[in-house]
Scaffold this motif. Structure first.
Motif, PDB file in Angstrom:
ATOM      1  N   THR A   1      90.242  39.077  49.699  1.00 30.65           N
ATOM      2  CA  THR A   1      89.214  38.203  49.125  1.00 30.65           C
ATOM      3  C   THR A   1      89.002  37.051  50.109  1.00 30.65           C
ATOM      4  OG1 THR A   1      90.701  36.637  48.022  1.00 30.65           O
ATOM      5  CG2 THR A   1      90.208  38.690  46.835  1.00 30.65           C
TER       6      THR A   1
ATOM      7  N   ALA B   1      89.874  38.457  41.943  1.00 27.05           N
ATOM      8  CA  ALA B   1      89.028  39.654  41.966  1.00 27.05           C
ATOM      9  C   ALA B   1      89.838  40.930  41.841  1.00 27.05           C
ATOM     10  CB  ALA B   1      88.227  39.694  43.267  1.00 27.05           C
ATOM     11  N   SER B   2      89.298  41.857  41.102  1.00 21.76           N
ATOM     12  CA  SER B   2      89.693  43.253  41.202  1.00 21.76           C
ATOM     13  C   SER B   2      88.439  44.026  41.619  1.00 21.76           C
ATOM     14  CB  SER B   2      90.260  43.763  39.869  1.00 21.76           C
ATOM     15  OG  SER B   2      89.334  43.573  38.814  1.00 21.76           O
ATOM     16  N   THR B   3      87.457  44.127  40.708  1.00 22.53           N
ATOM     17  CA  THR B   3      86.220  44.844  41.016  1.00 22.53           C
ATOM     18  C   THR B   3      85.284  44.030  41.894  1.00 22.53           C
ATOM     19  OG1 THR B   3      86.328  46.076  38.942  1.00 22.53           O
ATOM     20  CG2 THR B   3      84.168  45.905  39.994  1.00 22.53           C
ATOM     21  N   VAL B   4      84.720  44.701  42.880  1.00 19.42           N
ATOM     22  CA  VAL B   4      83.664  44.145  43.724  1.00 19.42           C
ATOM     23  C   VAL B   4      82.461  45.067  43.608  1.00 19.42           C
ATOM     24  CG1 VAL B   4      82.991  43.501  46.074  1.00 19.42           C
ATOM     25  CG2 VAL B   4      85.356  43.176  45.322  1.00 19.42           C
ATOM     26  N   LEU B   5      81.303  44.511  43.310  1.00 24.80           N
ATOM     27  CA  LEU B   5      80.110  45.335  43.098  1.00 24.80           C
ATOM     28  C   LEU B   5      79.396  45.646  44.407  1.00 24.80           C
ATOM     29  CD1 LEU B   5      78.621  43.620  39.916  1.00 24.80           C
ATOM     30  CD2 LEU B   5      80.130  45.623  40.055  1.00 24.80           C
TER      31      LEU B   5
ATOM     32  N   TYR C   1      83.856  43.033  51.537  1.00 24.51           N
ATOM     33  CA  TYR C   1      84.828  43.143  50.450  1.00 24.51           C
ATOM     34  C   TYR C   1      84.498  44.325  49.560  1.00 24.51           C
ATOM     35  CZ  TYR C   1      86.111  38.513  52.070  1.00 24.51           C
ATOM     36  OH  TYR C   1      86.517  37.466  52.857  1.00 24.51           O
ATOM     37  N   THR C   2      85.526  45.111  49.217  1.00 23.09           N
ATOM     38  CA  THR C   2      85.327  46.334  48.442  1.00 23.09           C
ATOM     39  C   THR C   2      86.166  46.400  47.174  1.00 23.09           C
ATOM     40  OG1 THR C   2      87.059  47.450  49.732  1.00 23.09           O
ATOM     41  CG2 THR C   2      84.763  47.623  50.529  1.00 23.09           C
ATOM     42  N   TYR C   3      87.328  45.764  47.193  1.00 20.81           N
ATOM     43  CA  TYR C   3      88.226  45.774  46.025  1.00 20.81           C
ATOM     44  C   TYR C   3      89.241  44.656  46.218  1.00 20.81           C
ATOM     45  CZ  TYR C   3      90.853  47.573  42.059  1.00 20.81           C
ATOM     46  OH  TYR C   3      91.468  47.695  40.843  1.00 20.81           O
TER      47      TYR C   3
ATOM     48  N   MET D   1      78.754  52.692  48.613  1.00 21.68           N
ATOM     49  CA  MET D   1      80.105  53.033  48.179  1.00 21.68           C
ATOM     50  C   MET D   1      80.667  54.203  48.979  1.00 21.68           C
ATOM     51  SD  MET D   1      79.581  52.593  44.066  1.00 21.68           S
ATOM     52  CE  MET D   1      81.304  52.314  43.681  1.00 21.68           C
TER      53      MET D   1
END
Length: 397
Positions: free
Chosen positions: A63, A38-42, A56-58, A49
């Motif tokens: 992870t 993961a890089s992006t977390v929606l 998890y945010t980024y 935001m």
């Protein structure tokens, strides 16, 4: 503490290693955690935001895979939190940067891991930190070196290559009276054989590259902190944007499952080889804390639950001019032992030891120092290979 956690905490070490760090019921019953890349977390909404409520945010902030390893390490260390880093050296340098500022004084044990010394003598000094090396045998005598601006005392026991034992509890008690943070590189023992936080250490560091990974194919460091120092360590790590890769975290977690049985085998074999070496006329000293003849044996016996597979010996050579030639002849004749840096994998390794950077604990007298990593091979084969080395060294005139 849940019933499951209570049951595990009361279990034996190998049982805990098999079950810590992941709950299969949380992911469809699969025994091992998923590898989440993961890089992006929606986020479901824009407001989330701004006021983050989701776990998890980024990718750099963790992870499910990296969390599983951190939870396992915390269980072993008894720590409030753990960070994952790309190497064992990073596991030393990040805490130094987190807890030291310009004008501070840091006490670093003289038998420290070589690259740590290089970092102290370059980066820390450029940042305005005064570094002083101390004798690993000082114990409570470190009181005489404490200053009003001493902010960190770094320990490593046993010491790198020469395996001096430190009285960690005595050093920690003195450092805390002066308001200093105590860090320890505990890679040799792992938390299975020594738990630094139980002896007053604030920050416990490991090269997970070694015994946790166990197969000479992963680079990773872990740093675990007590409750008082965890927020600052976590903040510094986040500010520097350093993190462990999920695939590597998965493999280290897998390595943990067998670390107990591997370490026990390393320990038995290394002690057998060390005892055999100690009886040889062509060996002037064996540097292994579990040997009763070793000067630091009493501390090891009091504080540690076992020994790992790495130690050194001094090849008996009368003429200093022949140290290098004899050492190289010994090493070049080995077939089972690989010549390579690192240790903690399944295979035997051997390296020549250079102690020219030491300030206080100089090289032992009596010959060149050779460090051995005793792997999982059969002891009879290991000894036969070392016999080849001794025979080759004897031919150098």
């Amino acid at each position: 503490m849940s019933d499951e956690q209570k049951w595990l905490s009361d279990s034996g070490v190998n049982t805990r290693l098999c079950h810590i760090g992941h709950d299969p019921s949380s992911y469809h019953g699969f025994v091992n955690p998923p590898v989440v890349r993961a890089s992006t977390v929606l986020f479901p909404q824009a407001s989330g935001m701004e006021t983050v409520t989701q776990k998890y945010t980024y990718g750099t902030r963790g992870t499910p895979t990296t969390d599983a390893l951190c939870e396992a390490i915390d269980s072993l260390e008894g720590s409030a939190g753990t960070i994952l880093l790309p190497s064992g050296l990073a596991a030393i340098t990040v805490p130094f940067l987190a807890f030291l500022s310009p004008g501070d004084h840091a006490l670093i044990v003289d038998s420290v891991y070589g690259p740590c010394r290089q970092f102290c003598d370059t980066m820390l000094k450029r940042l305005g930190v005064e570094v002083e090396y101390y004798d690993p045998l000082l114990g409570a005598g470190i009181e005489a070196l404490m200053r009003p601006n001493t902010r960190l005392v770094h320990t490593e026991s046993p010491g790198s290559n020469t395996f001096e034992m430190q009285d960690i509890r005595a050093i920690s008690d003195v450092a805390h009276r002066h308001g200093a943070v105590v860090s320890m590189d505990n890679t040799w023992a792992t938390p299975l054989y020594f738990r630094p936080l139980d002896f007053g250490v604030d920050i416990s560091m490991h090269a997970a590259t070694k015994y946790p990974a166990g197969h000479s194919d992963i680079l990773m460091g872990t740093v675990s902190a007590n409750a008082e120092h965890w927020p600052r360590l976590k903040e510094a790590n986040g500010l520097m944007g350093l993190c462990g890769a999920p695939e590597d975290s998965y493999l280290v977690l897998r390595g943990l499952r067998t670390m107990g049985v591997r370490l026990a085998h390393h320990d038995r074999s290394a002690r057998a080889v060390a005892e055999w070496l100690e009886q040889r006329a062509d060996v002037s000293a064996v540097l292994h804390p579990a040997l009763p003849s070793f000067p630091g044996h009493d501390i090891w016996k009091r504080d540690f639950k076992g020994a790992s597979g790495i130690f050194s010996f001094v090849l008996a050579v009368d003429d200093p001019a022949k140290f290098k030639a004899k050492s190289h002849a010994f090493l070049d004749a080995l077939r089972l032992f690989g010549l390579g840096w690192s240790w903690g994998g399944y295979e035997c390794l051997a390296v020549p030891v250079n102690l020219n950077d030491r300030k206080i604990r100089k090289a032992p007298a009596g010959g060149p120092v050779i460090r051995l990593q005793i792997g999982l091979e059969d002891v009879a084969d290991i000894m036969a290979d070392l016999e080849r080395g001794f025979a080759a060294a004897a031919l150098v005139s």
